[in-house]
Motif scaffolding. Structure first.
Motif, PDB file in Angstrom:
ATOM      1  N   LEU A   1     -65.330  62.352  27.987  1.00 13.42           N
ATOM      2  CA  LEU A   1     -66.358  61.363  27.662  1.00 13.42           C
ATOM      3  C   LEU A   1     -65.840  60.449  26.563  1.00 13.42           C
ATOM      4  O   LEU A   1     -65.327  60.914  25.542  1.00 13.42           O
ATOM      5  N   THR A   2     -65.964  59.145  26.783  1.00 14.96           N
ATOM      6  CA  THR A   2     -65.488  58.155  25.834  1.00 14.96           C
ATOM      7  C   THR A   2     -66.666  57.545  25.085  1.00 14.96           C
ATOM      8  O   THR A   2     -67.686  57.199  25.690  1.00 14.96           O
ATOM      9  N   LEU A   3     -66.496  57.407  23.767  1.00 18.96           N
ATOM     10  CA  LEU A   3     -67.508  56.792  22.910  1.00 18.96           C
ATOM     11  C   LEU A   3     -66.924  55.558  22.249  1.00 18.96           C
ATOM     12  O   LEU A   3     -65.777  55.569  21.798  1.00 18.96           O
ATOM     13  N   GLU A   4     -67.730  54.489  22.203  1.00 19.75           N
ATOM     14  CA  GLU A   4     -67.388  53.282  21.463  1.00 19.75           C
ATOM     15  C   GLU A   4     -68.397  53.193  20.329  1.00 19.75           C
ATOM     16  O   GLU A   4     -69.596  53.074  20.578  1.00 19.75           O
ATOM     17  N   LEU A   5     -67.933  53.271  19.087  1.00 18.60           N
ATOM     18  CA  LEU A   5     -68.831  53.287  17.936  1.00 18.60           C
ATOM     19  C   LEU A   5     -68.984  51.909  17.325  1.00 18.60           C
ATOM     20  O   LEU A   5     -68.040  51.124  17.288  1.00 18.60           O
TER      21      LEU A   5
ATOM     22  N   HIS B   1     -68.286  54.717  29.482  1.00 18.88           N
ATOM     23  CA  HIS B   1     -68.372  55.054  28.063  1.00 18.88           C
ATOM     24  C   HIS B   1     -69.779  54.821  27.555  1.00 18.88           C
ATOM     25  O   HIS B   1     -70.582  54.162  28.215  1.00 18.88           O
ATOM     26  N   LEU B   2     -70.075  55.388  26.394  1.00 18.22           N
ATOM     27  CA  LEU B   2     -71.338  55.144  25.709  1.00 18.22           C
ATOM     28  C   LEU B   2     -71.043  54.367  24.435  1.00 18.22           C
ATOM     29  O   LEU B   2     -70.161  54.758  23.665  1.00 18.22           O
ATOM     30  N   GLY B   3     -71.766  53.280  24.205  1.00 19.33           N
ATOM     31  CA  GLY B   3     -71.669  52.520  22.960  1.00 19.33           C
ATOM     32  C   GLY B   3     -72.748  53.033  22.022  1.00 19.33           C
ATOM     33  O   GLY B   3     -73.930  52.954  22.352  1.00 19.33           O
ATOM     34  N   ILE B   4     -72.349  53.564  20.872  1.00 17.69           N
ATOM     35  CA  ILE B   4     -73.293  54.198  19.959  1.00 17.69           C
ATOM     36  C   ILE B   4     -73.247  53.524  18.592  1.00 17.69           C
ATOM     37  O   ILE B   4     -72.171  53.363  18.001  1.00 17.69           O
TER      38      ILE B   4
END
Length: 126
Positions: free
Chosen positions: A105-109, A67-70
Motif C-alpha cells: 500500500l502506497t501513501l502520499e502525505l 495510493h491514498l493521499g493523507i
C-alpha cells in the motif's frame, strides 16, 4: 489530544479512464479539476470530491488501489514515526512524502494548512 489525519484523496487504477471519468461526472457530479496526459493519452485525472483516476498500464490489474493521499498535522514527525516501523520505506525516485507499507500500500502525505485536519474531521457526514 492525539494526532489526527484524514484521507484527502484515493487514487485507483482503472482500465478505461475516459469511461470512468464520464461515469463519475454524470452519475456522481464529481467534476474534473486536473488532468495529466502523455503522448496525447489521458494518464491521470483528479475529480472534485477526492478521487484520482489512474490509467492502468498493460501489466496492472485494473480496479486496484493506486495510493491514498493523507493530510497530516505534523509531516516531519509522522514520516519519522512511519519510517521507524519495520518494512515501511520511502519509494525510490519519489519525493520523501511517498511511503510504501510492507504489503505494498502506497501513501502520499501532505502537510496540513493550519487547522485543516480539525475542520475536516469536525464535519458530520453520517
Amino acid at each position: 489530544m492525539a494526532r489526527q489525519s484524514y484521507v484527502e484523496h484515493a487514487a485507483v487504477t482503472v482500465q478505461d479512464i475516459e469511461w470512468t471519468k464520464n461515469f463519475f461526472e454524470k452519475i456522481l457530479g464529481m467534476t474534473e479539476t486536473r488532468r495529466k496526459e502523455k503522448d496525447g493519452q489521458l494518464k491521470m485525472v483528479w475529480l472534485k470530491g477526492g478521487v484520482q483516476l489512474v490509467a492502468a498500464p498493460e501489466d496492472y490489474k485494473a480496479g486496484q488501489g493506486h495510493h491514498l493521499g493523507i493530510v497530516v498535522e505534523d509531516m516531519p514527525e509522522v514520516l519519522k514515526e512511519m519510517l521507524a516501523v519495520e518494512g515501511v520505506h520511502h519509494i525510490e525516485g519519489k519525493p520523501e512524502k511517498w511511503v510504501q507499507l510492507p504489503d505494498g500500500l502506497t501513501l502520499e502525505l501532505f502537510q496540513e494548512k493550519p487547522g485543516a485536519v480539525k475542520n475536516v474531521l469536525d464535519i458530520e457526514v453520517k
